[in-house]
Write a protein that holds these residues in place. Structure first.
Motif, PDB file in Angstrom:
ATOM      1  N   VAL A 102       0.864  -1.176   0.000  1.00 57.00           N
ATOM      2  CA  VAL A 102       0.000   0.000   0.000  1.00 57.00           C
ATOM      3  C   VAL A 102       0.902   1.227   0.000  1.00 57.00           C
ATOM      4  CG1 VAL A 102      -1.734   1.334   1.256  1.00 57.00           C
ATOM      5  CG2 VAL A 102      -1.882  -1.158   1.204  1.00 57.00           C
ATOM      6  N   ALA A 103       0.637   2.155  -0.893  1.00 57.96           N
ATOM      7  CA  ALA A 103       1.456   3.358  -0.988  1.00 57.96           C
ATOM      8  C   ALA A 103       1.035   4.383   0.064  1.00 57.96           C
ATOM      9  CB  ALA A 103       1.347   3.958  -2.387  1.00 57.96           C
ATOM     10  N   LYS A 104       2.020   5.026   0.659  1.00 57.02           N
ATOM     11  CA  LYS A 104       1.758   6.141   1.566  1.00 57.02           C
ATOM     12  C   LYS A 104       1.624   7.426   0.752  1.00 57.02           C
ATOM     13  CE  LYS A 104       4.278   4.462   5.648  1.00 57.02           C
ATOM     14  NZ  LYS A 104       5.392   4.782   6.575  1.00 57.02           N
ATOM     15  N   PRO A 105       0.772   8.361   1.171  1.00 59.18           N
ATOM     16  CA  PRO A 105      -0.186   8.269   2.280  1.00 59.18           C
ATOM     17  C   PRO A 105      -1.307   7.284   1.954  1.00 59.18           C
ATOM     18  CG  PRO A 105      -0.551  10.280   1.061  1.00 59.18           C
ATOM     19  CD  PRO A 105       0.691   9.660   0.482  1.00 59.18           C
ATOM     20  N   MET A 106      -1.770   6.578   2.967  1.00 66.94           N
ATOM     21  CA  MET A 106      -2.715   5.480   2.763  1.00 66.94           C
ATOM     22  C   MET A 106      -4.161   5.940   2.792  1.00 66.94           C
ATOM     23  SD  MET A 106      -0.835   2.765   5.268  1.00 66.94           S
ATOM     24  CE  MET A 106      -0.563   4.040   6.492  1.00 66.94           C
ATOM     25  N   GLU A 107      -4.970   5.310   1.944  1.00 66.41           N
ATOM     26  CA  GLU A 107      -6.420   5.474   2.008  1.00 66.41           C
ATOM     27  C   GLU A 107      -6.937   4.294   2.822  1.00 66.41           C
ATOM     28  OE1 GLU A 107      -9.545   4.110   0.804  1.00 66.41           O
ATOM     29  OE2 GLU A 107     -10.333   5.899   1.786  1.00 66.41           O
ATOM     30  N   MET A 108      -7.617   4.571   3.933  1.00 68.96           N
ATOM     31  CA  MET A 108      -7.909   3.537   4.907  1.00 68.96           C
ATOM     32  C   MET A 108      -8.762   2.405   4.341  1.00 68.96           C
ATOM     33  SD  MET A 108      -6.839   2.722   7.820  1.00 68.96           S
ATOM     34  CE  MET A 108      -5.959   4.288   7.914  1.00 68.96           C
ATOM     35  N   ARG A 109      -9.713   2.711   3.484  1.00 69.40           N
ATOM     36  CA  ARG A 109     -10.566   1.656   2.938  1.00 69.40           C
ATOM     37  C   ARG A 109      -9.759   0.724   2.044  1.00 69.40           C
ATOM     38  NH1 ARG A 109     -16.015   4.040   0.506  1.00 69.40           N
ATOM     39  NH2 ARG A 109     -16.335   1.792   0.178  1.00 69.40           N
ATOM     40  N   GLU A 110      -8.802   1.275   1.305  1.00 69.05           N
ATOM     41  CA  GLU A 110      -7.942   0.428   0.479  1.00 69.05           C
ATOM     42  C   GLU A 110      -7.087  -0.468   1.366  1.00 69.05           C
ATOM     43  OE1 GLU A 110      -4.266   0.609  -2.760  1.00 69.05           O
ATOM     44  OE2 GLU A 110      -4.971   2.451  -1.803  1.00 69.05           O
ATOM     45  N   LEU A 111      -6.532   0.098   2.437  1.00 66.31           N
ATOM     46  CA  LEU A 111      -5.708  -0.701   3.350  1.00 66.31           C
ATOM     47  C   LEU A 111      -6.511  -1.843   3.947  1.00 66.31           C
ATOM     48  CD1 LEU A 111      -3.083  -1.169   4.910  1.00 66.31           C
ATOM     49  CD2 LEU A 111      -3.917   0.449   6.640  1.00 66.31           C
ATOM     50  N   VAL A 112      -7.730  -1.553   4.385  1.00 70.47           N
ATOM     51  CA  VAL A 112      -8.586  -2.585   4.967  1.00 70.47           C
ATOM     52  C   VAL A 112      -8.867  -3.686   3.938  1.00 70.47           C
ATOM     53  CG1 VAL A 112     -10.914  -3.061   5.821  1.00 70.47           C
ATOM     54  CG2 VAL A 112      -9.641  -1.095   6.699  1.00 70.47           C
ATOM     55  N   ALA A 113      -9.145  -3.285   2.705  1.00 71.95           N
ATOM     56  CA  ALA A 113      -9.431  -4.263   1.651  1.00 71.95           C
ATOM     57  C   ALA A 113      -8.226  -5.157   1.377  1.00 71.95           C
ATOM     58  CB  ALA A 113      -9.858  -3.543   0.376  1.00 71.95           C
ATOM     59  N   ARG A 114      -7.045  -4.569   1.373  1.00 70.23           N
ATOM     60  CA  ARG A 114      -5.842  -5.346   1.080  1.00 70.23           C
ATOM     61  C   ARG A 114      -5.489  -6.286   2.238  1.00 70.23           C
ATOM     62  NH1 ARG A 114      -3.450  -3.980  -3.578  1.00 70.23           N
ATOM     63  NH2 ARG A 114      -3.972  -1.954  -4.505  1.00 70.23           N
ATOM     64  N   ILE A 115      -5.686  -5.811   3.474  1.00 66.20           N
ATOM     65  CA  ILE A 115      -5.462  -6.691   4.621  1.00 66.20           C
ATOM     66  C   ILE A 115      -6.402  -7.896   4.539  1.00 66.20           C
ATOM     67  CG2 ILE A 115      -5.695  -6.913   7.128  1.00 66.20           C
ATOM     68  CD1 ILE A 115      -4.831  -3.976   7.352  1.00 66.20           C
ATOM     69  N   GLY A 116      -7.685  -7.625   4.304  1.00 69.50           N
ATOM     70  CA  GLY A 116      -8.657  -8.702   4.198  1.00 69.50           C
ATOM     71  C   GLY A 116      -8.318  -9.681   3.094  1.00 69.50           C
ATOM     72  N   ALA A 117      -7.848  -9.158   1.954  1.00 71.87           N
ATOM     73  CA  ALA A 117      -7.540 -10.020   0.807  1.00 71.87           C
ATOM     74  C   ALA A 117      -6.354 -10.938   1.090  1.00 71.87           C
ATOM     75  CB  ALA A 117      -7.258  -9.162  -0.423  1.00 71.87           C
TER      76      ALA A 117
END
Length: 235
Positions: A102-117
């Protein structure tokens, strides 16, 4: 879900804790590799968020140390946090043992989606699949996950995990055309992943076979459509 972050920016983790909590994720903070390894030894975590730029030890070195540790956390899903979002940097991270980035600065919804995936993908990989006889591939391409290698005619090359996944997806398509999005989905990545990653991986596979003397491109490019593997005379 329990998530550990290793980042020397203390404020970042503190800001992320309440945001991830909204998605049912409990975030624990570590600020040095030493501290992170102590926490991994003491507790179970479902995912590690790892900053690529650390003063004590860079993220790639930490990832390699985890993967080669032989401990229970050696296969923990690892998401790279990086300010460098160039395609080459991402490929190096993925082939170096990271599961996503995930590239900084992070978009929280993208981070959550990638963690879940990555957590789902790791769990799916751990489900035993009954062994079935493998038919002789029409493409003439033989893949060996056990040896991380590919053989086409008399030519054999070693593969990275991502290269093996992409070739497996193409071979299982049995000559059908797969778009870059199709291939990303088949190897466990979301539609938010950069499709150019597939172009880079296929280029590397082709180059490996060319270095061995293969003059034929058995991976066909269909402009505007995608890729496929089609058998032809090996030369």
């Amino acid at each position: 879900m329990r998530v550990l972050i290793l980042d020397d920016d203390e404020e970042l983790g503190e800001l992320m804790q309440p945001q991830l909590a909204k998605y049912g994720m409990e975030l624990s903070l570590s600020f040095t590799p030493t501290q992170a390894f102590e926490m991994l030894d003491a507790e179970h975590f479902d995912c590690l968020l790892l900053d690529m730029m650390l003063p004590e030890l860079d993220g790639m070195a930490v990832c390699r140390a985890i993967r080669s540790s032989g401990k229970s956390y050696a296969e923990i899903p690892i998401v790279a946090l990086t300010a460098r979002a160039e395609l080459t940097d991402r490929i190096v991270a993925l082939e170096g043992g990271f599961d996503d980035f995930v590239a900084k600065p992070m978009e929280m919804r993208e981070l959550v989606a990638r963690i879940g995936a990555v957590v789902r993908r790791k769990r799916d990989d751990q489900v035993p699949v009954p062994a079935e006889p493998q038919p002789e591939p029409h493409s003439g391409l033989h893949l060996s996950p056990a040896h991380m290698s590919a053989v086409y005619g008399p030519y054999a090359v070693n593969l990275t995990e991502l290269e093996l996944r992409v070739l497996t997806a193409l071979r299982e398509a049995d000559g059908a055309i797969l778009s870059r999005g199709d291939i990303l989905a088949s190897i466990g990545y979301t539609d938010q992943s950069d499709p150019a990653m597939i172009d880079t991986i296929i280029y590397r596979v082709r180059q490996k076979f060319r270095d061995q003397g293969l003059n034929t491109d058995f991976i066909k490019t269909l402009r505007g459509q995608g890729y496929c593997i089609r058998a032809e005379q090996v030369s």
